[in-house]
Design an enzyme around this catalytic site. Sequence first.
Site, PDB file in Angstrom:
ATOM      1  N   GLY A 155      -0.823  -4.379   5.029  1.00 60.90           N
ATOM      2  CA  GLY A 155      -1.916  -3.642   4.405  1.00 60.90           C
ATOM      3  C   GLY A 155      -2.572  -2.592   5.270  1.00 60.90           C
ATOM      4  O   GLY A 155      -3.594  -2.028   4.881  1.00 60.90           O
TER       5      GLY A 155
ATOM      6  N   SER B 171      -8.516   0.725   8.266  1.00 59.19           N
ATOM      7  CA  SER B 171      -8.139  -0.405   7.408  1.00 59.19           C
ATOM      8  C   SER B 171      -8.630  -1.728   7.978  1.00 59.19           C
ATOM      9  O   SER B 171      -8.589  -1.952   9.195  1.00 59.19           O
ATOM     10  CB  SER B 171      -6.616  -0.467   7.259  1.00 59.19           C
ATOM     11  OG  SER B 171      -6.091   0.684   6.662  1.00 59.19           O
TER      12      SER B 171
ATOM     13  N   ASP C 145       6.422  -1.798  -0.156  1.00 65.83           N
ATOM     14  CA  ASP C 145       5.754  -1.355  -1.375  1.00 65.83           C
ATOM     15  C   ASP C 145       5.942  -2.471  -2.387  1.00 65.83           C
ATOM     16  O   ASP C 145       7.055  -2.701  -2.881  1.00 65.83           O
ATOM     17  CB  ASP C 145       6.369  -0.050  -1.884  1.00 65.83           C
ATOM     18  CG  ASP C 145       5.619   0.517  -3.090  1.00 65.83           C
ATOM     19  OD1 ASP C 145       4.897  -0.246  -3.757  1.00 65.83           O
ATOM     20  OD2 ASP C 145       5.768   1.724  -3.365  1.00 65.83           O
TER      21      ASP C 145
ATOM     22  N   ILE D 138      -4.001  -6.259   0.779  1.00 65.26           N
ATOM     23  CA  ILE D 138      -3.456  -5.266  -0.151  1.00 65.26           C
ATOM     24  C   ILE D 138      -4.096  -5.458  -1.520  1.00 65.26           C
ATOM     25  O   ILE D 138      -4.158  -6.583  -2.024  1.00 65.26           O
ATOM     26  CB  ILE D 138      -1.925  -5.411  -0.278  1.00 65.26           C
ATOM     27  CG1 ILE D 138      -1.252  -5.248   1.084  1.00 65.26           C
ATOM     28  CG2 ILE D 138      -1.370  -4.396  -1.278  1.00 65.26           C
ATOM     29  CD1 ILE D 138       0.245  -5.535   1.070  1.00 65.26           C
TER      30      ILE D 138
ATOM     31  N   ALA E  50      -5.315  -1.036  -8.216  1.00 69.25           N
ATOM     32  CA  ALA E  50      -5.466  -0.938  -9.669  1.00 69.25           C
ATOM     33  C   ALA E  50      -5.352   0.536 -10.038  1.00 69.25           C
ATOM     34  O   ALA E  50      -5.818   1.402  -9.287  1.00 69.25           O
ATOM     35  CB  ALA E  50      -6.816  -1.491 -10.126  1.00 69.25           C
TER      36      ALA E  50
ATOM     37  N   TYR F 181     -17.140  -2.473  -9.896  1.00 65.74           N
ATOM     38  CA  TYR F 181     -15.974  -3.196  -9.376  1.00 65.74           C
ATOM     39  C   TYR F 181     -14.964  -3.475 -10.487  1.00 65.74           C
ATOM     40  O   TYR F 181     -13.772  -3.606 -10.247  1.00 65.74           O
ATOM     41  CB  TYR F 181     -16.408  -4.486  -8.685  1.00 65.74           C
ATOM     42  CG  TYR F 181     -15.405  -5.002  -7.682  1.00 65.74           C
ATOM     43  CD1 TYR F 181     -14.919  -4.179  -6.672  1.00 65.74           C
ATOM     44  CD2 TYR F 181     -14.947  -6.310  -7.737  1.00 65.74           C
ATOM     45  CE1 TYR F 181     -14.004  -4.647  -5.745  1.00 65.74           C
ATOM     46  CE2 TYR F 181     -14.033  -6.792  -6.814  1.00 65.74           C
ATOM     47  CZ  TYR F 181     -13.567  -5.964  -5.824  1.00 65.74           C
ATOM     48  OH  TYR F 181     -12.650  -6.424  -4.905  1.00 65.74           O
TER      49      TYR F 181
ATOM     50  N   LYS G 183      -9.757 -10.504  -8.170  1.00 71.00           N
ATOM     51  CA  LYS G 183     -10.115 -11.182  -6.920  1.00 71.00           C
ATOM     52  C   LYS G 183     -10.561 -12.624  -7.185  1.00 71.00           C
ATOM     53  O   LYS G 183     -10.358 -13.504  -6.347  1.00 71.00           O
ATOM     54  CB  LYS G 183     -11.222 -10.411  -6.197  1.00 71.00           C
ATOM     55  CG  LYS G 183     -10.774  -9.071  -5.639  1.00 71.00           C
ATOM     56  CD  LYS G 183      -9.782  -9.232  -4.491  1.00 71.00           C
ATOM     57  CE  LYS G 183      -9.545  -7.910  -3.788  1.00 71.00           C
ATOM     58  NZ  LYS G 183      -8.597  -8.025  -2.652  1.00 71.00           N
TER      59      LYS G 183
ATOM     60  N   THR H 274     -13.647   1.863   3.927  1.00 72.97           N
ATOM     61  CA  THR H 274     -12.194   1.953   4.031  1.00 72.97           C
ATOM     62  C   THR H 274     -11.668   2.893   2.956  1.00 72.97           C
ATOM     63  O   THR H 274     -12.395   3.294   2.035  1.00 72.97           O
ATOM     64  CB  THR H 274     -11.539   0.575   3.843  1.00 72.97           C
ATOM     65  OG1 THR H 274     -11.829   0.109   2.517  1.00 72.97           O
ATOM     66  CG2 THR H 274     -12.088  -0.430   4.855  1.00 72.97           C
TER      67      THR H 274
ATOM     68  N   ALA I 177      -9.611   2.140   0.608  1.00 72.90           N
ATOM     69  CA  ALA I 177      -9.654   1.443  -0.679  1.00 72.90           C
ATOM     70  C   ALA I 177     -11.054   1.502  -1.281  1.00 72.90           C
ATOM     71  O   ALA I 177     -11.224   1.707  -2.482  1.00 72.90           O
ATOM     72  CB  ALA I 177      -9.211   0.000  -0.496  1.00 72.90           C
TER      73      ALA I 177
END
Length: 260
Positions: free
Chosen positions: A19, A25, A70, A98, A101, A161, A168, A199, A201
Amino acid sequence: MTTTAVPGPLAGRKGLIAGIANEHSIAWGCAKAFRALGADLAITYLNDKARPHVEPLAREVDAQLLLPLDLRVDGALEAVFEQVEADWGQLDFLVHSIAFAPVEDLHGRLTDCSKAGFLQAMDVSCWSFIRMAKLAEPLMKQGGTLVCMSYFGAQMVVDHYNVMGPVKAALECAVRYLAAELGPKGIRVHAVSPGPLATRAASGLTGFDDLLAKAHEKAPISSLLSIEDVGAATAHLATDAARLMTGQTLFVDGGYHIID
């Protein structure tokens, strides 16, 4: 500067860190922490475009393996574990950091989420951890530690979120079931739930700056969280000091999750 391992509580142990996208990260914070405790590392990168960003980091922690991964590509995860087995014949820990969406589903209401988007988010962000556990099990002959990354939005509704909340939540539930099933083999399973972090993400979340400010304001320990803080807590879970800990969601957020 190279992060050189010194004799430490993880000396001689080998682990997979999945990840890392860049130096910001969470997985990179984990890699540095594990290496500082003496561990040998295998690191993954997403694709050829990502490799130039990850390869210098892999060198910095003396990674013995640098492998493409991947999770949307059939067979990619199996290939990683085949290489780990061929080179090492064992695995003592892994970190799954990792999540994904489709942007249109991430930015929209859960009510409006597409079936394809939901399934892809669940596949990459949750199911892949279960797959990793299955592939890691035969390599953890002397036991080991599996860790994934979660977020407070799994347990409480967090603005923006959206679809990642249920995903999650499923991941945290999977941690408990995996811990129960793999515990007799000495394999411990945890989720780490960091507070808001800047980050790549997180940059995909609408209103992230407001979320970061709110956490800083309300957390009992209001120091801004770093990837190094998350890495240190995660690496501790793989040491013998945590040998009787399993099935937990460990919050690393300055106590923000306890405040209304």
